[in-house]
Design an enzyme around this catalytic site. Structure first.
Site, PDB file in Angstrom:
ATOM      1  N   ASN A 172       4.451   7.394   5.690  1.00  0.00           N
ATOM      2  CA  ASN A 172       5.782   7.244   5.105  1.00  0.00           C
ATOM      3  C   ASN A 172       6.449   8.606   4.961  1.00  0.00           C
ATOM      4  O   ASN A 172       7.665   8.725   5.051  1.00  0.00           O
ATOM      5  CB  ASN A 172       5.677   6.575   3.731  1.00  0.00           C
ATOM      6  N   HIS A 173       5.646   9.650   4.756  1.00  0.00           N
ATOM      7  CA  HIS A 173       6.181  10.979   4.494  1.00  0.00           C
ATOM      8  C   HIS A 173       5.184  12.032   4.951  1.00  0.00           C
ATOM      9  O   HIS A 173       4.017  11.731   5.234  1.00  0.00           O
ATOM     10  CB  HIS A 173       6.452  11.160   2.995  1.00  0.00           C
ATOM     11  N   ASP A 192      10.553  11.842   3.537  1.00  0.00           N
ATOM     12  CA  ASP A 192      10.258  10.634   4.299  1.00  0.00           C
ATOM     13  C   ASP A 192      10.465  10.856   5.793  1.00  0.00           C
ATOM     14  O   ASP A 192      11.463  11.463   6.212  1.00  0.00           O
ATOM     15  CB  ASP A 192      11.177   9.487   3.851  1.00  0.00           C
ATOM     16  N   ASP A 228      -5.346   5.020  -8.347  1.00  0.00           N
ATOM     17  CA  ASP A 228      -4.121   5.384  -9.049  1.00  0.00           C
ATOM     18  C   ASP A 228      -4.119   4.712 -10.418  1.00  0.00           C
ATOM     19  O   ASP A 228      -5.150   4.288 -10.913  1.00  0.00           O
ATOM     20  CB  ASP A 228      -2.892   4.953  -8.230  1.00  0.00           C
ATOM     21  N   GLU A 288      10.849   0.834   5.457  1.00  0.00           N
ATOM     22  CA  GLU A 288      12.140   0.785   4.781  1.00  0.00           C
ATOM     23  C   GLU A 288      13.087   1.723   5.510  1.00  0.00           C
ATOM     24  O   GLU A 288      13.069   2.935   5.322  1.00  0.00           O
ATOM     25  CB  GLU A 288      11.982   1.216   3.318  1.00  0.00           C
ATOM     26  N   ARG A 318      -6.339   2.652   6.099  1.00  0.00           N
ATOM     27  CA  ARG A 318      -5.636   2.078   4.954  1.00  0.00           C
ATOM     28  C   ARG A 318      -4.227   2.648   5.000  1.00  0.00           C
ATOM     29  O   ARG A 318      -4.012   3.852   4.873  1.00  0.00           O
ATOM     30  CB  ARG A 318      -6.353   2.446   3.662  1.00  0.00           C
ATOM     31  N   ASP A 344      -0.932   3.610   3.697  1.00  0.00           N
ATOM     32  CA  ASP A 344      -0.376   3.934   2.389  1.00  0.00           C
ATOM     33  C   ASP A 344       1.080   3.483   2.304  1.00  0.00           C
ATOM     34  O   ASP A 344       1.855   3.683   3.231  1.00  0.00           O
ATOM     35  CB  ASP A 344      -0.465   5.461   2.171  1.00  0.00           C
ATOM     36  N   ASP A 374       0.057  16.406  -4.286  1.00  0.00           N
ATOM     37  CA  ASP A 374      -0.118  14.993  -4.638  1.00  0.00           C
ATOM     38  C   ASP A 374      -1.478  14.504  -4.157  1.00  0.00           C
ATOM     39  O   ASP A 374      -1.583  13.533  -3.418  1.00  0.00           O
ATOM     40  CB  ASP A 374       1.011  14.144  -4.026  1.00  0.00           C
ATOM     41  N   GLU A 407      -1.384  -1.189   1.699  1.00  0.00           N
ATOM     42  CA  GLU A 407      -0.970  -1.194   0.305  1.00  0.00           C
ATOM     43  C   GLU A 407       0.463  -1.730   0.261  1.00  0.00           C
ATOM     44  O   GLU A 407       1.390  -1.074   0.732  1.00  0.00           O
ATOM     45  CB  GLU A 407      -1.017   0.229  -0.262  1.00  0.00           C
TER      46      GLU A 407
END
Length: 546
Positions: A107-108, A175, A315, A212, A203, A205, A65, A247
């Protein structure tokens, strides 16, 4: 207009420039961009006038990714150079007055990260609870998919672990369990490490997904925003002038929470996705109202915080905050075929091809970007109007090699590039490149340099209170920015016809002398703004009132 406050809170007057090291400049002729190549081009960026470089992920990664699947937070992808090369780049940037921030992707991780490999191998591993596991996907888990059409679930069964793990993005990116204090400590170590080496911030992400709290956890969750406050406090302790730019593609009231509401003690800056999407709706309608409404809806933020505005990011151009009919309007005008669209919500193109290379419309967009309340952010190559490579699948089509000249490979590399290069067509490197535009005083590059210089000299736009002024022409967006008694008024004509709008001003503003700062052409002098102000098709004018 400057004092110590404007340098202490440097991000409010900054011009940010997003760079993918892999795609910028190749120094060792292996076909891949690298840190020495970026360092060699630092004087180009200094000459352009940018004040902060934002680095996309450069860490070791299997690159499923585009580097956002990180396998080691403390390293450098060997294709891009060594840790010593990173430090040398940071030193070179600092000597030219340029700060550097980098992506913080927490996040992951990648499935290849040692934490995940240890977690899946043994249920008793101390790293097992670094991730979110379940014997069966819970009914109350997240239902919406970030990448519809590419993933069918947010949970993936791992044969070796014998359980499902949570992934809000691709299944190759599990995650992290942010509720786990040990995970938080590890993230703080990562922050501290790169700050010590010379970064000026990060930054963050996918900020909403970071906090969450999903899945079973033995740890007390509490207020998830408390974690962001703790991250901010740690960063402040380590380096008081470092920033967190997040973001967070949310509606305005929810965005404000990521600033920390009135306290301003979470993120220093947030990308303004709502304004970005309404900007394109206004552009295709040739009407100011959608963008004006978005600006009126934006919540006020504490003085230490700031919006980050952009025309295009790295993106897809996401349009998810528009209604279905509004989104279709933008699709019809800028991306009418399905192969130009992605996820049912976005456009996988850079802006110049969307506008068929129309220089006047491009300059209108960027003049407007720099006039909006907040800090402007540029994606590498925007300053010369680079295109995209639709042969690359998905949203990666906008991530192409920088175009330096018209020689083979566009001057990106002396070898055969191993990254997407656009050679042919109206946006290929034979027609769009830095060397050619440097020689042309009317080029987008030279115009952008003048725009950046003017923006840096106009502190009212970064620091002032912005007000949308009423104009008697629906195509005209009139903005008034005031800071410490100094006023700047900017006018932008979104239509393809000349107009002469009247703008509703206060008595003081009507009586003030108007000094023109920036315009799309040579206009007759305007002494005061209490009469119709001529604007050409897609024209713009900036005035300071005295």
């Amino acid at each position: 207009m400057s004092d110590k406050a404007t340098s202490d809170l440097w991000w409010k007057s900054a011009v940010l420039y997003c760079v993918d090291v892999e795609l910028f400049a190749d120094s060792n002729d292996d076909g891949v961009g690298d840190f020495p190549g970026l360092t060699n081009r630092i004087d180009y960026l200094a000459g352009l006038g940018i004040t902060c470089i934002w680095l996309m992920p450069f860490y070791p990664s299997p690159n499923r990714d585009n580097g956002y699947d990180i396998a080691d937070y403390y390293g450098v992808d060997p294709r891009l150079g060594s840790l010593g090369d990173v430090v040398e780049f940071l030193r070179s940037a600092r000597e030219r007055g340029i700060r550097v921030i980098a992506d913080l992707v927490v996040n992951h991780t990648s499935v290849d990260h040692p934490w995940f490999q240890a977690a899946r191998a043994d249920r008793n591993s101390p790293y097992r609870d670094f991730y979110c596991w379940a014997d069966e996907p819970p009914d109350d888990g997240p239902k919406d998919l970030v990448f519809p059409g590419q993933e069918t679930s947010n949970w993936e069964y791992d044969e070796r672990a014998g359980q499902y793990y949570l992934h809000r993005f691709y299944k190759s990116m599990p995650d992290l369990n942010i509720a786990n204090p040990r995970v938080r400590d590890e993230i703080n170590k990562v922050i501290g490490y790169w700050i010590q080496l010379g970064l000026s911030g990060f930054r963050l992400d996918a900020a909403p997904f970071v906090i969450e709290m999903v899945g079973p956890s033995e740890h007390s969750q509490g207020d998830p925003h408390q974690y962001l406050r703790g991250m901010r406090a740690f960063l402040d302790r380590r380096r008081g002038d470092a920033i967190l730019l997040a973001e967070a593609n949310l509606q305005p009231p929810d965005q404000r929470r990521f600033f920390g509401d009135e306290d301003g003690d979470e993120m220093h800056m947030l990308f303004n996705f709502v304004v970005n999407q309404r900007l394109f709706l206004s552009l295709v309608r040739q009407q100011a109202e959608p963008l004006a409404d978005a600006l009126r809806e934006m919540p006020s933020v504490p003085e230490i915080n700031q919006w980050a505005n952009f025309v295009k990011n790295h993106d897809e151009l996401t349009l998810d905050k528009l209604s279905k009919s509004e989104r279709q309007e933008v699709f019809d005008a800028l991306a009418p075929s399905e192969d130009l669209q992605i996820y049912g919500r976005g456009i996988r193109r850079r802006v110049p091809p969307m506008l068929h290379g129309d220089l006047r419309r491009l300059q209108l967009l960027y003049s407007l970007l720099f006039a909006l309340p907040g800090t402007p952010v540029l994606l590498y190559g925007e300053e010369i109007g680079m295109g995209d490579d639709l042969r690359v699948e998905g949203r990666g089509s906008v991530r192409i090699a920088m175009q330096w000249n018209d020689r083979s490979g566009g001057g990106f590399s002396n070898a055969e590039p191993k990254v997407p290069v656009v050679a042919d067509g109206d946006f290929g490197y034979r027609k769009v490149n830095v060397a050619e535009q440097r020689r042309d005083p009317h080029s987008l590059l030279n115009w952008m340099e003048r725009l950046i210089r003017r923006r840096k000299e106009t502190s009212e736009l970064g620091w002032g209170e912005c007000q949308v002024l009423a104009a008697d022409d629906p195509a005209v967006l009139a903005l008034r920015s005031e800071w410490r008694g100094h006023v700047v008024v900017t006018l932008h004509n979104l239509s393809d016809k000349p107009v002469e709008p009247r703008v509703e001003l206060s008595d003081d503003d009507r009586d003030a002398t108007a000094v023109e700062l920036h315009a799309d052409g040579a206009y007759d002098r305007v002494e005061r703004l209490d009469a119709p102000v001529p604007l050409e098709a897609h024209g713009y004018r900036w005035f300071r009132l005295r």
